[in-house]
Enzyme design. Structure first.
Site, PDB file in Angstrom:
ATOM      1  N   CYS A  28     -65.317  -9.511 -75.475  1.00 23.83           N
ATOM      2  CA  CYS A  28     -65.719 -10.182 -76.707  1.00 23.83           C
ATOM      3  C   CYS A  28     -65.799 -11.694 -76.589  1.00 23.83           C
ATOM      4  O   CYS A  28     -66.493 -12.337 -77.372  1.00 23.83           O
ATOM      5  CB  CYS A  28     -64.772  -9.786 -77.839  1.00 23.83           C
ATOM      6  SG  CYS A  28     -64.856  -8.023 -78.272  1.00 23.83           S
ATOM      7  N   TYR A  29     -65.098 -12.318 -75.644  1.00 22.04           N
ATOM      8  CA  TYR A  29     -65.188 -13.775 -75.527  1.00 22.04           C
ATOM      9  C   TYR A  29     -66.225 -14.212 -74.490  1.00 22.04           C
ATOM     10  O   TYR A  29     -66.326 -15.406 -74.168  1.00 22.04           O
ATOM     11  CB  TYR A  29     -63.833 -14.408 -75.205  1.00 22.04           C
ATOM     12  CG  TYR A  29     -63.103 -13.866 -73.995  1.00 22.04           C
ATOM     13  CD1 TYR A  29     -63.557 -14.096 -72.701  1.00 22.04           C
ATOM     14  CD2 TYR A  29     -61.920 -13.145 -74.145  1.00 22.04           C
ATOM     15  CE1 TYR A  29     -62.871 -13.608 -71.594  1.00 22.04           C
ATOM     16  CE2 TYR A  29     -61.217 -12.660 -73.050  1.00 22.04           C
ATOM     17  CZ  TYR A  29     -61.699 -12.894 -71.776  1.00 22.04           C
ATOM     18  OH  TYR A  29     -61.024 -12.406 -70.692  1.00 22.04           O
TER      19      TYR A  29
END
Length: 376
Positions: A157-158
């Site tokens: 997700c990052y």
């Protein structure tokens, strides 16, 4: 003689794309029916209703009579779900196609002069193919064969932060660089056959999506300021992808929101996040001679990882009720699209009069990654 300051870098524009097949309600019904314990089933239904998600989209084709992928004739219809090879075959075709739709949504920023793109950075963690989708995209766009490529995989997700941070470094080190950044995730390719509550709740969050951005030294859009990164101790197993014979199994522990809240309450991470030193002032870490007072944060672009994660960030930082409206809107309309999600949130920030914004995402590790930004 002092060192010349490094140039400012800007996120000029963002284009986004999602497939047209809404699978959220079909999944909720499928998952609920698989839970044998009535009490756990009721808990799943309550949490699904409170998830803050109305729609999630999939690249998987609509079955006969408009049916979902889990209905008869759908991709997941058989008692034994498709193997990883079948899922990756879909990824190899669908991921570049969805990414190209997001790039097209950028409009003339890229299409008017694709030859001006000097670098392409692609982030994706939901599939693999070689030649990579970076090469497939470059060829489809007619980019110069000399374009430099970077493929960021499996950071979760990052990864959008990693991609934009890499683009910033490129623009600062290569005069005239114009970097095309692409994030594309096909999470719906990884449905798992399980009656267990926690993995079903994890799968409830995820959908498919792609985003594309142009990053350059042109003062337009959002200025990307100092990045930050922190891996939280004793948290490595809280978010995990395991590659198996039937796709990638997502492990998202219910402990994640609480762990994030505790981390954000710590003074060291808050200082890193807000760019503040002990004297209440901040500095761009790439330019130690540039010291300035840090204004209050007036724009929060937080990865929409789930309602409980957004609630944890809001509570831990003491944010106003409307501070995460952009993130909640993306979660409601698209779910969690892994690395593409933060780009969807940032797209809502372009054009706003933001003086001190913070982009923040969490992912495997458990790690927090982000950067500060402001309107050009």
């Amino acid at each position: 003689m002092g060192t010349a300051p490094l140039p400012d870098v800007y996120l000029n524009a963002i284009g986004t794309a999602t497939p047209g097949h809404d699978i959220h309600r079909a999944f909720v019904g499928w998952a609920s029916a698989r839970i044998p314990d009535p009490r756990e089933r009721r808990l799943f239904d309550r949490m699904a209703a409170r998830a803050g998600i109305d729609h999630r989209f999939s690249v998987l084709p609509i079955g006969p009579d408009g049916a979902s992928p889990v209905a008869p004739g759908g991709f997941y219809a058989d008692p034994v779900l498709p193997g990883t090879a079948a899922r990756m075959a879909v990824y190899a075709d669908a991921a570049p196609a969805l990414a190209l739709r997001a790039i097209a949504a950028l409009g003339p920023a890229v299409s008017a002069d694709p030859g001006a793109i000097t670098h392409i950075v692609v982030a994706s963690c939901t599939g693999f193919t070689a030649p990579g989708i970076d090469q497939i995209i470059a060829r489809a766009l007619g980019l110069a064969p000399t374009v430099e490529r970077l493929l960021i995989g499996f950071m979760g997700c990052y990864a959008a932060v990693t991609a934009l941070r890499s683009a910033r470094h490129i623009v600062r080190s290569v005069p005239g660089a114009r970097v095309l950044v692409v994030t594309v995730e096909l999470s719906s390719l990884h449905l798992q056959d399980t009656p267990a509550l926690e993995p079903l709740l994890a799968m409830l969050q995820f959908g498919d999506g792609a985003a594309a951005a142009l990053v350059s030294g042109e003062a337009r859009g959002l200025r990307i300021d100092a990045p930050f990164a922190a891996t939280l101790p004793d948290s490595a197993d809280l978010i995990r992808w395991d590659i198996g014979d039937q796709g990638f199994a997502m492990h998202l522990s219910g402990e994640v929101p609480g762990r994030i809240a505790r981390a954000l309450a710590a003074a060291d991470l808050r200082a890193l996040l807000l760019g503040e030193g002990p004297d209440g002032k901040g500095a761009d870490r790439d330019g130690p001679d540039v010291i300035e007072a840090v204004p209050p944060v007036d724009g929060w672009a937080v990865h929409a990882g789930g309602r409980s994660i957004l609630d944890a960030v809001e509570a831990a930082l003491g944010l106003p009720d409307d501070a995460l409206d952009a993130s909640r809107a993306v979660l409601r309309s698209h779910g969690n699209m892994s690395s593409a999600t933060l780009m969807f949130v940032l797209a809502r920030m372009i054009g706003q009069p933001i003086a001190n914004g913070v982009a923040l995402a969490f992912g495997p590790g458990l790690a927090a990654e982000g950067f500060r930004f402001r309107a050009a």
